[in-house]
Design a protein around this motif. Structure first.
Motif, PDB file in Angstrom:
ATOM      1  N   TRP A  36       0.855  -1.192   0.000  1.00 29.24           N
ATOM      2  CA  TRP A  36       0.000   0.000   0.000  1.00 29.24           C
ATOM      3  C   TRP A  36       0.887   1.237   0.000  1.00 29.24           C
ATOM      4  O   TRP A  36       1.836   1.323   0.776  1.00 29.24           O
ATOM      5  N   PHE A  37       0.559   2.160  -0.879  1.00 29.37           N
ATOM      6  CA  PHE A  37       1.186   3.471  -0.913  1.00 29.37           C
ATOM      7  C   PHE A  37       0.082   4.497  -0.666  1.00 29.37           C
ATOM      8  O   PHE A  37      -1.106   4.201  -0.768  1.00 29.37           O
ATOM      9  N   ARG A  38       0.498   5.720  -0.364  1.00 25.28           N
ATOM     10  CA  ARG A  38      -0.488   6.793  -0.235  1.00 25.28           C
ATOM     11  C   ARG A  38       0.104   8.093  -0.754  1.00 25.28           C
ATOM     12  O   ARG A  38       1.311   8.276  -0.758  1.00 25.28           O
ATOM     13  N   GLN A  39      -0.799   8.961  -1.186  1.00 26.18           N
ATOM     14  CA  GLN A  39      -0.381  10.268  -1.676  1.00 26.18           C
ATOM     15  C   GLN A  39      -1.351  11.313  -1.181  1.00 26.18           C
ATOM     16  O   GLN A  39      -2.546  11.273  -1.516  1.00 26.18           O
ATOM     17  N   ALA A  40      -0.837  12.230  -0.391  1.00 22.97           N
ATOM     18  CA  ALA A  40      -1.622  13.350   0.098  1.00 22.97           C
ATOM     19  C   ALA A  40      -1.473  14.519  -0.872  1.00 22.97           C
ATOM     20  O   ALA A  40      -0.486  14.591  -1.615  1.00 22.97           O
ATOM     21  N   PRO A  41      -2.414  15.452  -0.875  1.00 18.74           N
ATOM     22  CA  PRO A  41      -2.328  16.599  -1.788  1.00 18.74           C
ATOM     23  C   PRO A  41      -1.018  17.355  -1.618  1.00 18.74           C
ATOM     24  O   PRO A  41      -0.619  17.688  -0.493  1.00 18.74           O
ATOM     25  N   GLY A  42      -0.345  17.597  -2.716  1.00 22.09           N
ATOM     26  CA  GLY A  42       0.896  18.356  -2.679  1.00 22.09           C
ATOM     27  C   GLY A  42       2.102  17.583  -2.202  1.00 22.09           C
ATOM     28  O   GLY A  42       3.185  18.150  -2.055  1.00 22.09           O
ATOM     29  N   LYS A  43       1.944  16.289  -1.964  1.00 23.82           N
ATOM     30  CA  LYS A  43       3.061  15.479  -1.460  1.00 23.82           C
ATOM     31  C   LYS A  43       3.343  14.327  -2.416  1.00 23.82           C
ATOM     32  O   LYS A  43       2.518  13.967  -3.240  1.00 23.82           O
ATOM     33  N   GLN A  44       4.534  13.765  -2.259  1.00 24.38           N
ATOM     34  CA  GLN A  44       4.903  12.623  -3.089  1.00 24.38           C
ATOM     35  C   GLN A  44       4.234  11.352  -2.573  1.00 24.38           C
ATOM     36  O   GLN A  44       3.903  11.245  -1.390  1.00 24.38           O
TER      37      GLN A  44
END
Length: 121
Positions: A36-44
């Motif tokens: 599992w990966f995640r990406q928040a707004p404005g982040k890698q």
């Protein structure tokens, strides 16, 4: 053709729990590591947790002790149990799998479409 189907995202209050699932399907010979990966707004995009076919796991420091990844090899499915959620966990969560499509071929990485997790204060 292969497909990674994710489910389980949603809106939860801080301190709550969610469980994500991801199933790989299609013409697959075998599945190596799933993660599992995640990406928040404005982040890698960042790794959250990964699990090998033998069950070896790895976690981002920020989720250790709160998140648990598990796997059912017979179903090519992984789960991410997320407890004690924090607003900082808000992100789109992506399933990733290293798939061996044919015998003697190297694994190829495939991604799901992502599922939104939002943690409110």
């Amino acid at each position: 053709q292969v497909h990674l189907a994710e489910s389980g995202g949603g809106l939860v209050q801080a301190g709550g729990s969610l469980r994500l699932s991801c199933a790989a399907s299609g013409s697959i010979f075998s599945v190596d590591e799933m993660a599992w990966f995640r990406q928040a707004p404005g982040k890698q995009r960042e790794l959250v947790a990964g699990i090998t076919k033998s069950g070896r796991t790895r976690y981002a420091d920020s989720v250790k002790g709160r998140f648990t990844i598990s796997r059912v090899n017979a179903e090519n499915t992984i789960y991410l149990q997320m407890n004690s959620l924090e607003p900082g966990d808000t992100a789109v969560y992506y399933c990733q799998a290293d798939l061996v499509l044919n015998r003697r071929e190297a694994p190829v990485a495939r991604w799901g479409q992502g599922t939104q997790v939002t943690v409110s204060t």
